[in-house]
Design an enzyme around this catalytic site. Structure first.
Site, short mmCIF file in Angstrom:
data_model
loop_
_atom_site.label_atom_id
_atom_site.label_comp_id
_atom_site.label_asym_id
_atom_site.label_seq_id
_atom_site.Cartn_x
_atom_site.Cartn_y
_atom_site.Cartn_z
N ASP A 1 -3.76 -17.85 1.39
CA ASP A 1 -4.23 -18.41 1.08
C ASP A 1 -5.41 -19.75 2.01
O ASP A 1 -6.33 -19.98 1.71
CB ASP A 1 -4.50 -19.31 -0.09
CG ASP A 1 -3.06 -19.69 -0.76
OD1 ASP A 1 -1.99 -19.32 0.36
OD2 ASP A 1 -3.11 -20.60 -1.81
N TYR B 1 0.93 -1.46 -0.47
CA TYR B 1 0.22 0.09 0.27
C TYR B 1 0.76 1.32 -0.05
O TYR B 1 0.27 2.39 -0.22
CB TYR B 1 -0.74 -0.23 1.31
CG TYR B 1 -2.14 -0.78 1.20
CD1 TYR B 1 -2.47 -1.74 -0.36
CD2 TYR B 1 -2.89 -1.39 2.19
CE1 TYR B 1 -3.32 -2.68 0.05
CE2 TYR B 1 -3.93 -2.21 2.14
CZ TYR B 1 -4.44 -3.21 1.01
OH TYR B 1 -5.22 -3.90 1.32
N LYS C 1 3.27 -15.40 1.79
CA LYS C 1 2.73 -16.44 0.63
C LYS C 1 4.62 -16.80 0.63
O LYS C 1 4.82 -16.23 -0.18
CB LYS C 1 2.46 -15.38 0.03
CG LYS C 1 1.45 -16.17 -1.08
CD LYS C 1 0.99 -16.90 -0.45
CE LYS C 1 0.43 -17.63 -2.35
NZ LYS C 1 -0.26 -19.09 -2.30
N ASP D 1 -6.42 -6.35 5.59
CA ASP D 1 -6.61 -5.85 5.28
C ASP D 1 -8.24 -6.92 5.19
O ASP D 1 -9.12 -6.81 5.26
CB ASP D 1 -6.56 -5.02 4.09
CG ASP D 1 -7.38 -4.25 3.63
OD1 ASP D 1 -8.40 -3.86 3.76
OD2 ASP D 1 -7.34 -3.11 2.91
N ASP E 1 -11.29 -8.40 7.60
CA ASP E 1 -12.91 -8.03 7.60
C ASP E 1 -13.74 -9.99 7.10
O ASP E 1 -14.45 -9.35 7.86
CB ASP E 1 -13.14 -7.95 5.85
CG ASP E 1 -12.94 -6.22 6.09
OD1 ASP E 1 -12.60 -5.38 7.31
OD2 ASP E 1 -13.79 -5.12 5.17
#
Ligand code: NAD
Length: 354
Positions: free
Chosen positions: A221, A138, A189, A245, A249
């Protein structure tokens, strides 16, 4: 304890007013809490032409902790991007260097039926997601959209983490695990991305200083899948900005209502900004309908993480547990047979339970 109180927009002022009632109970019982209010978001733009007025930032900078409601309203949608309410929020997080975002996902047994997952999968869920908030793809450079020699456009973002950035968020996760069930799951990852290969190496190094904490690793994942398959296996989950992020959620939804979820964003010295995970809900603003519990639970987090006062934090958490057990519900969590209360009614119930 110096507190900057930033109600913001929409339901912000209503929910923050309930949290202030709770703070006033603690103050009446002898805690020395100073509170000062200032505008942010749309309210900042309306009063000073800036979603983060200089005076608001100064107040937040000088305070020990910040209590924030929410920002945003559709009426600001046509403003230039820099003047939009959400910009004030991003700036205050970045300028106060709040790099650690803590989002607990806790399911109250009485609200198990509000989750989209089967009660037997989610009941007992008590998970803390620790998300890095000021680095990663980001913020990494280079970034942008440019034109290639052959004329087609190319978009670039850069995933980047320095060792020190990983170390400081890792330490926060391990410190929190020490106060909970002493399990950390680091999400990366590392099989594909070198940045997160370094992430994993640094987490393993940190773990040597915390022999009591059990460290596990999971690819992102798989973590996304495990969160809906068997979420109770997790205690503390630590991850970078973009993975956090998305996963936070996902975890939030397990608990059924966004109106119940607090959050904290901390700097290196445990100064923090505390706010509900939801937005300003303009659709119900001014109607005394909003659920103030996420904001009230954010105050509990403030006592736990910034003021190091677990007794006051427990007192607030237990009061919320009690009003839920007593059957008080705002509209978002109301089910047949429970007692519907207003936003201020819920605040009063928590005060009474304290
Ligand atoms: P939202 O979270 O404000 O609302 C989503 C839905 O949840 C709405 O139906 C709303 O009524 C409901 N809801 C939210 N909080 C509730 C509460 N405490 N009690 C009961 N119901 C609640 O998200 P949105 O509608 O996508 O965004 C509205 C505005 O909020 C936008 O301007 C957005 O940019 C802003 N926003 C701000 C923050 C923040 O301040 N941290 C976060 C997300 C969105």
């Amino acid at each position: 304890m110096k507190l900057a109180v930033l109600p913001g927009d929409g339901i912000g002022p209503e929910i923050v007013a309930q949290a202030v009632k709770v703070l006033n109970v603690l103050r009446a019982d002898g805690l020395k809490i100073e509170m000062e209010e200032a505008p942010i978001g749309g309210a900042g733009y309306d009063s000073a032409g800036d979603p983060l007025p200089q005076a608001t930032f100064k107040l937040a900078q000088d305070a020990d902790a910040v209590l924030l409601g929410a920002v945003g309203d559709w009426k600001y949608d046509d403003l230039p991007r820099d003047m939009r309410p959400e910009r004030g929020l991003l700036r205050i997080r970045k300028d106060l260097n709040l790099f650690a975002n803590l989002r607990p996902a806790l399911l109250y047994p009485e609200l198990a039926s509000a989750s989209t997952l089967k009660p037997e999968v989610v009941s007992g869920l008590d998970l803390m997601i620790v998300r890095e908030l000021t680095g990663d793809i980001y913020f990494g450079q280079p970034r942008g959209i440019s034109r290639l020699k052959n004329g087609e456009r190319e978009g670039i973002n850069t995933m980047r983490y320095s060792e020190s950035e990983i170390r400081r968020i890792g330490r926060i996760a391990f410190d929190i695990a020490m106060k909970r069930n002493k399990k950390v799951c680091s999400v990366d990852k590392a099989n594909v991305l070198e940045t997160t290969e370094l992430w994993r190496q640094v987490m393993i190094e940190i773990a040597r200083d915390y022999p009591e904490v059990e460290l596990g690793h999971m690819y992102v994942d798989n973590a996304a899948m495990q969160l809906v398959r068997a979420p109770r296996q997790f205690d503390v989950m630590v991850t970078g900005n973009i993975f956090g992020d998305i996963l936070s959620d996902e975890a939030a939804m397990l608990t059924g209502s966004i109106g119940m979820l607090p959050s904290a964003s901390l700097d290196e010295h445990n100064k923090g900004m505390y706010e509900p995970s939801h937005g300003s809900a303009p659709d119900i603003a001014g109607k005394d309908m909003a659920n103030p519990l996420a904001t009230i639970l954010s105050v509990a987090m403030m006592f736990r993480y910034t003021f190091n006062d677990p007794a006051s934090a427990d007192r607030i958490d237990n009061a919320v547990r009690k009003v839920i057990a007593q059957g008080y519900r705002t509209g978002d969590i109301w089910t047949q047979g429970s007692e519907k209360v207003s936003c201020s009614g819920m605040g009063d119930a928590v005060v009474a339970a304290m």
